[in-house]
Design a protein around this motif. Structure first.
Motif, PDB file in Angstrom:
ATOM      1  N   ARG A 163       1.142  -1.186   0.169  1.00 40.07           N
ATOM      2  CA  ARG A 163      -0.274  -0.269   0.142  1.00 40.07           C
ATOM      3  C   ARG A 163       0.835   0.892   0.277  1.00 40.07           C
ATOM      4  NH1 ARG A 163      -4.419  -2.199   4.344  1.00 40.07           N
ATOM      5  NH2 ARG A 163      -5.087  -3.746   2.794  1.00 40.07           N
TER       6      ARG A 163
ATOM      7  N   TYR B  54       2.460   1.696  -2.966  1.00 41.41           N
ATOM      8  CA  TYR B  54       1.382   2.128  -4.056  1.00 41.41           C
ATOM      9  C   TYR B  54       1.276   3.941  -3.839  1.00 41.41           C
ATOM     10  CZ  TYR B  54      -2.997   4.685  -6.033  1.00 41.41           C
ATOM     11  OH  TYR B  54      -3.939   4.290  -7.022  1.00 41.41           O
TER      12      TYR B  54
ATOM     13  N   THR C  94      -3.594   2.683 -11.147  1.00 40.60           N
ATOM     14  CA  THR C  94      -4.652   1.584  -9.844  1.00 40.60           C
ATOM     15  C   THR C  94      -5.197   0.817 -10.558  1.00 40.60           C
ATOM     16  OG1 THR C  94      -4.582   4.408  -9.049  1.00 40.60           O
ATOM     17  CG2 THR C  94      -6.489   2.880  -8.809  1.00 40.60           C
TER      18      THR C  94
ATOM     19  N   VAL D 168      -5.176  -1.781  -2.771  1.00 40.76           N
ATOM     20  CA  VAL D 168      -5.097  -0.921  -3.293  1.00 40.76           C
ATOM     21  C   VAL D 168      -6.407  -0.481  -2.519  1.00 40.76           C
ATOM     22  CG1 VAL D 168      -3.800  -0.171  -5.038  1.00 40.76           C
ATOM     23  CG2 VAL D 168      -5.497  -1.776  -5.011  1.00 40.76           C
TER      24      VAL D 168
END
Length: 178
Positions: free
Chosen positions: A12, A15, A47, A58
């Motif tokens: 996470r 990202y 994404t 995500v």
């Protein structure tokens, strides 16, 4: 914290870091002249690629935060594109288990439909609200470039960052559906 949980949080963070690198590169004043070709929306494609491969990396709130920051930093109407991307990622998240059998071309077509829908609904809502927006031709070029960069981002995500589709053992380990 156990290993799967710490790994999820690390991914996470990765990202979020990748999203802010994309935004940073987008904001850099590299050329004083206007662009001939619009920059593809790498953030949306990244994404959607991660949502289809590992939705646990995500979560919806992270997507909403990253896209809202993108709206604010890129001086777009705050929240509109962020909401559309959240809706698109929620749809892809729910459709991801069924896409395992379609292969990459089917996935790419599904993502293409969702990205086209996001661009189209964004444009329609801005038109209804009489918000000044870019001409149609550059937006279409940006859409095509975004769709064209999707396979590259999928390859980079899998090859460099190890973001692969969730296997049955991974789904069982994180409490997901197999």
């Amino acid at each position: 914290m156990d290993k799967p949980t710490s790994h999820n949080w690390a991914m996470r963070g990765l990202y979020a870091a990748l999203a802010f690198v994309v935004l940073f590169l987008h904001l850099l004043p590299l050329d004083a002249q206007p662009d001939r070709w619009p920059f593809p929306d790498v953030l949306i494609a990244l994404t959607f690629a991660w949502v289809l491969r590992r939705p646990d990396y995500v979560p919806t709130l992270l997507v909403a935060f990253v896209m809202l920051m993108a709206d604010l930093l890129l001086q777009r109407p705050p929240g509109l594109l962020a909401a559309l991307v959240v809706f698109g990622s929620a749809y892809l998240r729910s459709a991801a288990p069924g896409m395992k059998d379609t292969g990459f071309i089917g996935e790419w077509m599904s993502v293409g439909v969702v990205i086209t829908g996001v661009f189209l609904v964004n444009r329609v809502i801005l038109s209804i609200l009489s918000v000044q927006q870019a001409a149609l031709w550059p937006v279409l070029i940006q859409l095509v470039l975004t769709l064209a960069c999707y396979p590259i981002l999928v390859a980079l995500s899998q090859g460099v960052f190890g973001v692969r589709r969730m296997s049955a053992s991974d789904a069982g380990a994180v409490g997901g559906r197999a």
